[in-house]
Design an enzyme around this catalytic site. Structure first.
Site, short mmCIF file in Angstrom:
data_model
loop_
_atom_site.label_atom_id
_atom_site.label_comp_id
_atom_site.label_asym_id
_atom_site.label_seq_id
_atom_site.Cartn_x
_atom_site.Cartn_y
_atom_site.Cartn_z
N HIS A 78 0.83 -1.21 0.00
CA HIS A 78 0.00 0.00 0.00
C HIS A 78 0.86 1.27 0.00
O HIS A 78 0.45 2.30 0.48
CB HIS A 78 -0.98 0.01 1.19
CG HIS A 78 -2.07 -1.01 1.04
ND1 HIS A 78 -3.24 -0.75 0.36
CD2 HIS A 78 -2.16 -2.28 1.47
CE1 HIS A 78 -4.00 -1.84 0.39
NE2 HIS A 78 -3.37 -2.78 1.05
N THR A 79 2.07 1.13 -0.50
CA THR A 79 2.95 2.30 -0.58
C THR A 79 2.96 2.87 -1.99
O THR A 79 3.28 4.04 -2.19
CB THR A 79 4.40 1.92 -0.21
OG1 THR A 79 4.73 0.71 -0.91
CG2 THR A 79 4.55 1.70 1.28
N LEU A 108 -1.68 -12.20 -6.55
CA LEU A 108 -0.42 -12.46 -7.25
C LEU A 108 -0.42 -11.81 -8.63
O LEU A 108 0.39 -12.11 -9.48
CB LEU A 108 -0.18 -13.97 -7.35
CG LEU A 108 -0.08 -14.60 -5.96
CD1 LEU A 108 -0.21 -16.10 -6.02
CD2 LEU A 108 1.22 -14.21 -5.28
N SER A 124 -4.10 -10.18 -13.02
CA SER A 124 -4.64 -9.15 -13.92
C SER A 124 -3.51 -8.40 -14.63
O SER A 124 -3.56 -8.20 -15.84
CB SER A 124 -5.57 -8.18 -13.18
OG SER A 124 -4.89 -7.49 -12.17
N ASP A 184 2.11 -3.41 -9.58
CA ASP A 184 1.79 -4.68 -10.24
C ASP A 184 2.26 -4.72 -11.69
O ASP A 184 3.00 -5.63 -12.07
CB ASP A 184 0.28 -4.98 -10.17
CG ASP A 184 -0.17 -5.27 -8.75
OD1 ASP A 184 0.69 -5.26 -7.86
OD2 ASP A 184 -1.37 -5.50 -8.55
P1 ADP Z 1 -5.26 -10.59 -9.11
O1 ADP Z 1 -4.69 -9.61 -10.06
O2 ADP Z 1 -4.73 -10.43 -7.71
O3 ADP Z 1 -5.15 -12.01 -9.56
P2 ADP Z 1 -7.71 -9.24 -9.82
O4 ADP Z 1 -9.09 -9.28 -9.27
O5 ADP Z 1 -7.02 -7.94 -9.92
O6 ADP Z 1 -6.83 -10.29 -8.97
O7 ADP Z 1 -7.71 -9.87 -11.29
C1 ADP Z 1 -8.26 -11.15 -11.52
C2 ADP Z 1 -9.10 -11.11 -12.79
O8 ADP Z 1 -8.26 -10.93 -13.94
C3 ADP Z 1 -9.84 -12.39 -13.04
O9 ADP Z 1 -11.06 -12.43 -12.33
C4 ADP Z 1 -10.07 -12.31 -14.55
O10 ADP Z 1 -11.17 -11.46 -14.85
C5 ADP Z 1 -8.80 -11.62 -15.05
N1 ADP Z 1 -7.80 -12.59 -15.54
C6 ADP Z 1 -6.57 -12.82 -15.05
N2 ADP Z 1 -5.91 -13.76 -15.75
C7 ADP Z 1 -6.74 -14.17 -16.73
C8 ADP Z 1 -6.66 -15.14 -17.79
N3 ADP Z 1 -5.58 -15.89 -17.98
N4 ADP Z 1 -7.73 -15.27 -18.60
C9 ADP Z 1 -8.82 -14.53 -18.43
N5 ADP Z 1 -8.97 -13.62 -17.46
C10 ADP Z 1 -7.96 -13.44 -16.60
MG MG Z 2 -4.97 -7.48 -10.01
#
Ligand code: ADP
Ligand code: MG
Length: 374
Positions: free
Chosen positions: A32-33, A127, A130, A174
């Site tokens: 959170h920085t 992790l 996204s 990220d």
């Molecule tokens: P994090 O980034 O911590 O994993 P987020 O909520 O920010 O969590 O992002 C997750 C979302 O990103 C998933 O719910 C999906 O919508 C999208 N996503 C990530 N990787 C893929 C993938 N390989 N194919 C389709 N959608 C993906």
């Molecule tokens: Mg994310």
């Protein structure tokens, strides 16, 4: 998934011309920085998102995209006519359409394309699946259409995708980590100046990452509230970013209303802990680094209040193992994963032991993410 898997050729009837990838990331310390202009120290995990791509053979402006992680259904839309999805199961397309929308807005020339995505980065586990998706997808577009984009600018545009299109107020960490970090080497990043340096994890140590089994969500949740609280703290202090205050300002910060004071204290002390962690890594001192992990977790739990009881339990169980130097919640919080610094050579065994203890005590289904993925 193997029996159901479809190749690019099976989906689109021709071969891909570009294959690009990006790793998921785990933040070692500096939580959170980033949206406060501070320091972060993420490293890449072995799990990657891979995007195969070709130009649309018909030469039209249609994007056709298929993800192994979303059942291989092919989605089609027109470049320049991106729209936010209304149904929950199509939400992942916001990340895809966000990438082309932002690129077009920034003046990049894109044509139609076909893309196949598959990923081993666990989704919604803190992790950064996204950012791994955005970075790998933007890289594939960069290769396919010869876009003039360096890795830093690419990361900045991926942040814009989440901020301006998806509607998640994520910071720059990220996408920068997914774009620039490597396994075994952390990226020490000053999110204000965007200067960065690679720092090696101490040789006597290795990392464990365990997902608590409690999913987090960045959109909504407490994340946006924390950002708003930091903005209020800045207003009260007469500054624009919490980066502008340091350890010597803590007495002044203590006079803020209770919640704001604790939020600001976390950010200030966490920035200091990142600097000390870099020093500990350079000094090959895993014991000191482990202590900083512990202090960081306590600060996230008590001052920033982004931990949850399951995560606290997991951190506590990890910390009580003799091979462990330190453990802490990683990522935005409210669920997700923890990162553990452990004596070299013990990660496989110790990670299984901690996961089993936690599963028994919590009833949750933990997943060991690191070591793994290779
Ligand atoms: P994090 O980034 O911590 O994993 P987020 O909520 O920010 O969590 O992002 C997750 C979302 O990103 C998933 O719910 C999906 O919508 C999208 N996503 C990530 N990787 C893929 C993938 N390989 N194919 C389709 N959608 C993906
Ligand atoms: Mg994310």
């Amino acid at each position: 998934m193997n029996t159901l898997s479809k190749t690019f050729n099976e989906i689109f009837g021709h071969a891909a011309t570009a294959t690009e990838h990006a790793s998921g990331r785990v933040n070692l310390i500096g939580e959170h920085t980033d949206y406060n202009g501070g320091f972060v120290l993420p490293t890449a995990i072995p799990q990657q998102t891979i995007v195969e791509m070709s130009k649309a053979p018909a030469g039209d402006r249609k994007a056709r995209v298929s993800s192994a992680n979303q059942g291989f259904k092919v989605h089609e839309y027109e470049i320049g006519k991106e729209a936010k999805q209304t149904s929950k199961e199509d939400h992942w397309l916001d990340y895809i359409q966000g990438v082309t929308c932002i690129l077009v807005k920034e003046g990049f020339e894109l044509g139609g394309f076909h893309a196949r995505i598959h990923s081993q980065v666990p989704m919604g586990s803190g992790l950064s699946s996204s950012a791994a998706l955005e970075v790998s997808f933007m890289r594939a577009l960069r290769t396919t259409f010869g876009l003039k984009l360096d890795d830093v600018r690419l990361a900045q545009l991926c942040q814009k995708v989440e901020n301006d299109f998806v509607g998640a107020r994520v910071g720059i960490m990220d996408p920068m980590a997914c774009s620039l970090a490597d396994v075994g080497t952390a990226l020490f990043l000053d999110t204000q100046s965007m200067e960065y340096k690679q720092v090696k994890v101490p040789e006597a140590a290795e990392l464990i990452v365990i997902n608590s089994g409690v999913a987090h969500r960045n959109v909504g949740g407490g994340y946006n509230t924390r950002r708003a609280e930091c903005e209020s703290a800045c207003e009260a202090l007469g500054i624009t970013l919490l980066r502008e205050v340091g350890m010597s300002d803590l007495p002044r910060v203590a006079k803020l209303p209770d919640v704001l004071s604790r939020r600001a204290k976390h950010v200030i002390t966490e920035n200091e802990r990142v600097l000390q962690s870099v020093a500990a890594m350079n000094a090959q001192d895993p014991v000191r680094l482990g202590e900083l992990f512990k202090e960081s977790h306590l600060s996230m739990k008590q001052d920033y209040e982004v931990s949850i009881p399951e995560i606290d339990l997991l951190v506590e169980l990890a910390s009580s193992q003799k091979e462990v130097y330190g453990a802490r919640l990683t990522g935005g919080g409210f669920g997700g994963s923890i990162v553990i610094l452990v004596r070299k050579g013990t990660a496989v065994e110790v990670s299984q032991r901690i996961a089993a203890l936690y599963a028994k005590a919590s009833g949750e289904k933990p997943t060991v993410i690191v070591p793994g993925g290779t």
